[in-house]
Each structure stands twice: as structure tokens, then as C-alpha cells.
Design a protein around this motif. Structure first.
Motif, PDB file in Angstrom:
ATOM      1  N   LEU A 272       7.035  42.303  88.132  1.00 15.16           N
ATOM      2  CA  LEU A 272       7.930  41.184  88.447  1.00 15.16           C
ATOM      3  C   LEU A 272       9.384  41.597  88.376  1.00 15.16           C
ATOM      4  O   LEU A 272      10.223  41.115  89.143  1.00 15.16           O
ATOM      5  CB  LEU A 272       7.674  40.019  87.490  1.00 15.16           C
ATOM      6  CG  LEU A 272       6.421  39.184  87.773  1.00 15.16           C
ATOM      7  CD1 LEU A 272       6.275  38.086  86.727  1.00 15.16           C
ATOM      8  CD2 LEU A 272       6.476  38.572  89.167  1.00 15.16           C
ATOM      9  N   SER A 273       9.708  42.497  87.454  1.00 18.68           N
ATOM     10  CA  SER A 273      11.084  42.975  87.358  1.00 18.68           C
ATOM     11  C   SER A 273      11.472  43.750  88.619  1.00 18.68           C
ATOM     12  O   SER A 273      12.587  43.594  89.144  1.00 18.68           O
ATOM     13  CB  SER A 273      11.244  43.862  86.119  1.00 18.68           C
ATOM     14  OG  SER A 273      12.585  44.223  85.933  1.00 18.68           O
ATOM     15  N   ILE A 274      10.556  44.572  89.120  1.00 15.81           N
ATOM     16  CA  ILE A 274      10.811  45.314  90.358  1.00 15.81           C
ATOM     17  C   ILE A 274      10.957  44.346  91.535  1.00 15.81           C
ATOM     18  O   ILE A 274      11.874  44.477  92.358  1.00 15.81           O
ATOM     19  CB  ILE A 274       9.680  46.322  90.618  1.00 15.81           C
ATOM     20  CG1 ILE A 274       9.725  47.448  89.574  1.00 15.81           C
ATOM     21  CG2 ILE A 274       9.778  46.909  92.021  1.00 15.81           C
ATOM     22  CD1 ILE A 274       8.561  48.407  89.646  1.00 15.81           C
ATOM     23  N   CYS A 275      10.068  43.350  91.602  1.00 20.84           N
ATOM     24  CA  CYS A 275      10.156  42.344  92.671  1.00 20.84           C
ATOM     25  C   CYS A 275      11.502  41.628  92.643  1.00 20.84           C
ATOM     26  O   CYS A 275      12.116  41.378  93.692  1.00 20.84           O
ATOM     27  CB  CYS A 275       9.030  41.332  92.529  1.00 20.84           C
ATOM     28  SG  CYS A 275       7.382  41.992  92.850  1.00 20.84           S
ATOM     29  N   LYS A 276      11.944  41.283  91.450  1.00 14.36           N
ATOM     30  CA  LYS A 276      13.226  40.584  91.290  1.00 14.36           C
ATOM     31  C   LYS A 276      14.363  41.408  91.884  1.00 14.36           C
ATOM     32  O   LYS A 276      15.210  40.893  92.626  1.00 14.36           O
ATOM     33  CB  LYS A 276      13.479  40.324  89.804  1.00 14.36           C
ATOM     34  CG  LYS A 276      14.865  39.810  89.453  1.00 14.36           C
ATOM     35  CD  LYS A 276      14.966  39.579  87.957  1.00 14.36           C
ATOM     36  CE  LYS A 276      16.393  39.229  87.536  1.00 14.36           C
ATOM     37  NZ  LYS A 276      17.295  40.396  87.593  1.00 14.36           N
ATOM     38  N   HIS A 277      14.396  42.712  91.583  1.00 14.74           N
ATOM     39  CA  HIS A 277      15.468  43.564  92.089  1.00 14.74           C
ATOM     40  C   HIS A 277      15.379  43.735  93.608  1.00 14.74           C
ATOM     41  O   HIS A 277      16.412  43.804  94.292  1.00 14.74           O
ATOM     42  CB  HIS A 277      15.411  44.921  91.403  1.00 14.74           C
ATOM     43  CG  HIS A 277      15.915  44.903  89.991  1.00 14.74           C
ATOM     44  ND1 HIS A 277      17.240  44.723  89.661  1.00 14.74           N
ATOM     45  CD2 HIS A 277      15.267  45.025  88.802  1.00 14.74           C
ATOM     46  CE1 HIS A 277      17.392  44.740  88.352  1.00 14.74           C
ATOM     47  NE2 HIS A 277      16.200  44.925  87.801  1.00 14.74           N
ATOM     48  N   ILE A 278      14.170  43.806  94.138  1.00 17.62           N
ATOM     49  CA  ILE A 278      14.012  43.952  95.590  1.00 17.62           C
ATOM     50  C   ILE A 278      14.545  42.724  96.314  1.00 17.62           C
ATOM     51  O   ILE A 278      15.281  42.835  97.303  1.00 17.62           O
ATOM     52  CB  ILE A 278      12.521  44.190  95.946  1.00 17.62           C
ATOM     53  CG1 ILE A 278      12.080  45.581  95.477  1.00 17.62           C
ATOM     54  CG2 ILE A 278      12.300  44.045  97.449  1.00 17.62           C
ATOM     55  CD1 ILE A 278      10.602  45.842  95.657  1.00 17.62           C
ATOM     56  N   ILE A 279      14.179  41.536  95.828  1.00 17.47           N
ATOM     57  CA  ILE A 279      14.651  40.306  96.469  1.00 17.47           C
ATOM     58  C   ILE A 279      16.161  40.156  96.313  1.00 17.47           C
ATOM     59  O   ILE A 279      16.864  39.733  97.254  1.00 17.47           O
ATOM     60  CB  ILE A 279      13.918  39.076  95.880  1.00 17.47           C
ATOM     61  CG1 ILE A 279      12.412  39.175  96.140  1.00 17.47           C
ATOM     62  CG2 ILE A 279      14.465  37.791  96.487  1.00 17.47           C
ATOM     63  CD1 ILE A 279      12.030  39.328  97.596  1.00 17.47           C
ATOM     64  N   GLU A 280      16.703  40.536  95.158  1.00 15.00           N
ATOM     65  CA  GLU A 280      18.157  40.474  94.964  1.00 15.00           C
ATOM     66  C   GLU A 280      18.872  41.436  95.894  1.00 15.00           C
ATOM     67  O   GLU A 280      19.995  41.158  96.342  1.00 15.00           O
ATOM     68  CB  GLU A 280      18.505  40.777  93.507  1.00 15.00           C
ATOM     69  CG  GLU A 280      18.156  39.640  92.551  1.00 15.00           C
ATOM     70  CD  GLU A 280      18.455  39.960  91.100  1.00 15.00           C
ATOM     71  OE1 GLU A 280      18.748  41.149  90.809  1.00 15.00           O
ATOM     72  OE2 GLU A 280      18.386  39.046  90.258  1.00 15.00           O
ATOM     73  N   ALA A 281      18.247  42.577  96.195  1.00 11.51           N
ATOM     74  CA  ALA A 281      18.840  43.519  97.150  1.00 11.51           C
ATOM     75  C   ALA A 281      18.912  42.910  98.545  1.00 11.51           C
ATOM     76  O   ALA A 281      19.771  43.291  99.358  1.00 11.51           O
ATOM     77  CB  ALA A 281      18.031  44.814  97.181  1.00 11.51           C
ATOM     78  N   HIS A 282      18.035  41.950  98.837  1.00 10.98           N
ATOM     79  CA  HIS A 282      18.071  41.233 100.118  1.00 10.98           C
ATOM     80  C   HIS A 282      19.078  40.077 100.093  1.00 10.98           C
ATOM     81  O   HIS A 282      19.268  39.393 101.102  1.00 10.98           O
ATOM     82  CB  HIS A 282      16.686  40.685 100.462  1.00 10.98           C
ATOM     83  CG  HIS A 282      15.725  41.704 101.002  1.00 10.98           C
ATOM     84  ND1 HIS A 282      15.088  42.631 100.205  1.00 10.98           N
ATOM     85  CD2 HIS A 282      15.323  41.958 102.275  1.00 10.98           C
ATOM     86  CE1 HIS A 282      14.303  43.382 100.958  1.00 10.98           C
ATOM     87  NE2 HIS A 282      14.434  43.019 102.211  1.00 10.98           N
ATOM     88  N   GLY A 283      19.690  39.847  98.931  1.00  6.27           N
ATOM     89  CA  GLY A 283      20.707  38.794  98.824  1.00  6.27           C
ATOM     90  C   GLY A 283      20.185  37.466  98.339  1.00  6.27           C
ATOM     91  O   GLY A 283      20.893  36.452  98.423  1.00  6.27           O
TER      92      GLY A 283
END
Length: 357
Positions: free
Chosen positions: A311-322
């Protein structure tokens, strides 16, 4: 009165002392010239003495307080500017500044305490995640070296178990490396247009066997089947969806459901949500679900495999998309994880043209 500067306060105090002195001389000498002269002398003398006291004692201490607060060291030129040109602050303004500084320090201490607690929990969880596969590998290898290697019924099974734990350890290291890159902002997105429902179906197919073992059914919410074209990193979004669907199986109930929902919210954004009807997350833990290695007490009671970083990795990926990865959950009812993506560029252009018409 509380907004007076040091010079104004000195002048007011000198005036209070000079008026009765001047009046006294005028009455005693019966001559207003003497009274006026005495008033001027008392006023100037008192002003100079009081101002000197303020400058040399009180405001020198205040200056030291400001130096302590802001960790500054002024040059001679700056000292002259502060002393003779810059308007001096009132005592009430100094009080407000000191109170603001104290509150800021208090907030910083609270943040440090929270960070220290987070660090302790992180190290504890990291130790646990590494310890489990390492000890398992050590146990299997030691057993083989002590003679089980010669037993064909045992050696292959033990080697397979050791290999599985090596893979688990390798995944953990890879996830730690990936999340370190994400937190350093080194993630490079390769954006393209794709149909998000196709990726969801891929995630369903990838985890179909695991879902069958728990008798969990995959489906789309009614009205979400029609393809929505989005703009983003296809591989990274696939990783997010697989992780969310996998979590819905891990924490879902047997004979339960995992439902995918896709909404075009305003012609510019598409909302994607993955829902389950499982154990849910207690309200007190919802704000922490995206922390590295975090699991609720109920989740730790289950025999779950994984690095605890998904979930932490998912969070960073979505944040990278803005955007942000969000969660809604109720204990005993289920959980919904969702995120937004940009509508495909061509689709956005057509929508803008329709709006102008």
C-alpha cells in the motif's frame, strides 16, 4: 499603552515626572519662567536617563532573546541598523514573538516524538519481516546438514520451502529498494492512453486462482463495464490494481466479493475504486494504513504473506500521477480503496471542444 515604543514610553514617563516638578517650582518661586525651565530640564533629564535604562538594560536583554530565538549573529553594520534605524518592537510585540517561537518549538518537539515512535515501529516491523524468512531458511538448511539431505523424501521438500523463503526475502528487498526510489522522487512515469477496465480484468485474471481458494467472486459495479480511456503509466497502474485486488482477497471474507467501480467524474478525471466486503479497518487505524509494514492487530493474526510495503508503494505511485490514494472502511463491513487518473488526452480535447460548443 501596550503599543508604545521604548522612546514613546520614555517620553511619557519623563512627562509624568516633569509636570509636577515644574508645577512645584512655579508655585514655590511664583515665577512661570522658573517653572517652565524646571519642567524642560526635568523632562530632558528624565527622558535621557529612562531611555538609557531601556536601551542598556531592558532592550539589550530583548536583543539577546531574539538572537537566541533566531540563532543570528549581527555584524556591526546590522547592529547599527537595528539600534538606530529599524523601529523597535514594543514589549507586547516581543511577548507575542516569544509565544509564537515557543509554540513552534512545541510543535517541532511533537513531530520529533511522532517520528521517533514511527522509527521504532518501522525498525521493529522491518526486523520482523526479515527475521521470519531468514529463520525459516536457517532451520531448513540446518536440518538438511544434520542428515536430512540423505533422505529423498525430506530433502526436496525442505529445499523447496527454503527456496520459497528466499523468494520472499528477495521480494522484500526489491520492495524496499523500490519504495526508497519512490520516496527520493526517482520514479519516472511512461504515460500513455489505455483502457483502465482492461487493466482491472488483467488483475482479476492474475489473481483468479487465489480468489478461488477463498471462494471470492470478482465483478464490476453496474454501469462501470464501459471502457474508460485514461492517461498514465500503464505498468505502474497495473501494479497498483494487482496490489489492491490482492489485499481485497487477503482481508476479504470467504464466499465474499471484490467489486471494481470506474466513474468519469467531470470529463477530465476518472475515479477507480476496488471494494471488498471483508473484515474492514478499525477507525483508529485508517490514517495509518499507508505506512510501511503497518498491519492492524486483526491483520497480524492472519497468516498473510507479503512484504507489508504494497500500500505504501501504491500510495507513492498514485502521488507521482498527481493524485492521492484514499480509503473508506468500516469494521465488519469492508473496505474501499480508490484513486483518480487523468482522462486520455484526446478524450479531454474532445470534451473541451464540446464544452465550448
Amino acid at each position: 499603552m501596550k503599543d508604545l515604543t521604548s522612546r514613546q514610553l520614555s517620553a511619557l514617563t519623563a512627562l509624568i515626572l516633569a509636570v509636577p516638578s515644574g508645577l512645584g517650582v512655579w508655585i514655590l518661586e511664583a515665577n512661570w519662567h522658573y517653572g517652565l525651565g524646571a519642567f524642560v530640564l526635568f523632562f530632558l533629564g528624565s527622558y535621557l536617563v529612562i531611555m538609557t535604562m531601556f536601551e542598556r538594560f531592558i532592550f539589550r536583554k530583548i536583543k539577546l532573546i531574539y538572537k537566541f530565538i533566531y540563532h543570528t549573529k549581527a555584524s556591526k553594520k546590522e547592529e547599527t541598523y537595528y539600534k538606530y534605524i529599524l523601529p523597535q518592537k514594543t514589549l507586547d510585540e516581543v511577548r507575542l514573538d516569544v509565544e509564537a517561537w515557543a509554540q513552534k518549538r512545541k510543535d517541532e518537539i511533537e513531530i520529533l516524538k511522532k517520528n521517533e515512535q514511527f522509527r521504532k515501529e518501522f525498525l521493529q516491523n522491518l526486523s520482523h519481516e526479515f527475521k521470519t524468512p531468514v529463520f525459516a531458511i536457517q532451520g531448513y538448511v540446518d536440518t538438511l546438514l544434520q542428515g536430512a539431505l540423505e533422505n529423498p523424501e525430506v530433502n526436496r521438500r525442505f529445499l523447496e520451502k527454503a527456496s520459497q523463503n528466499v523468494e520472499r526475502l528477495s521480494r522484500l528487498i526489491q520492495d524496499l529498494d523500490e519504495i526508497s526510489k519512490l520516496e527520493r522522487g526517482e520514479l519516472k512515469l511512461h504515460r500513455q492512453n489505455f483502457i483502465v477496465q482492461d487493466l482491472i480484468r488483467e488483475a482479476f485474471e492474475t489473481l483468479a486462482l487465489k480468489a478461488e481458494q477463498h471462494n471470492i467472486t470478482f465483478s464490476f459495479k453496474k454501469g462501470s463495464e464501459q471502457g474508460q480511456i485514461v492517461f498514465g503509466d500503464k505498468d505502474k497502474i497495473r501494479q497498483v490494481l494487482i496490489n489492491l485486488v490482492d489485499n481485497s482477497i487477503k482481508y476479504g471474507r470467504r464466499n465474499g466479493n471484490t467489486i471494481a467501480s470506474v466513474y468519469n467524474t467531470d470529463g477530465k478525471h476518472v475515479l477507480v475504486e476496488i471494494s471488498d466486503d471483508g473484515m474492514g479497518i478499525p477507525e483508529k487505524y485508517i490514517s495509518r494504513v499507508f505506512e510501511r509494514f503497518f498491519r492492524t492487530q486483526e491483520g497480524r493474526g492472519r497468516d498473510l504473506k507479503g512484504s507489508g510495503l504494497g500500500l505504501s508503494i501504491c500510495k507513492h505511485i498514485i502521488e507521482a500521477h498527481g493524485y492521492n490514494l484514499h480509503v473508506r472502511s468500516k469494521e465488519g463491513v469492508g473496505s474501499t480503496f480508490g484513486f483518480s487518473l487523468d482522462v486520455a488526452r484526446r478524450e479531454r480535447q474532445l470534451t473541451a471542444m464540446d464544452d465550448r460548443r
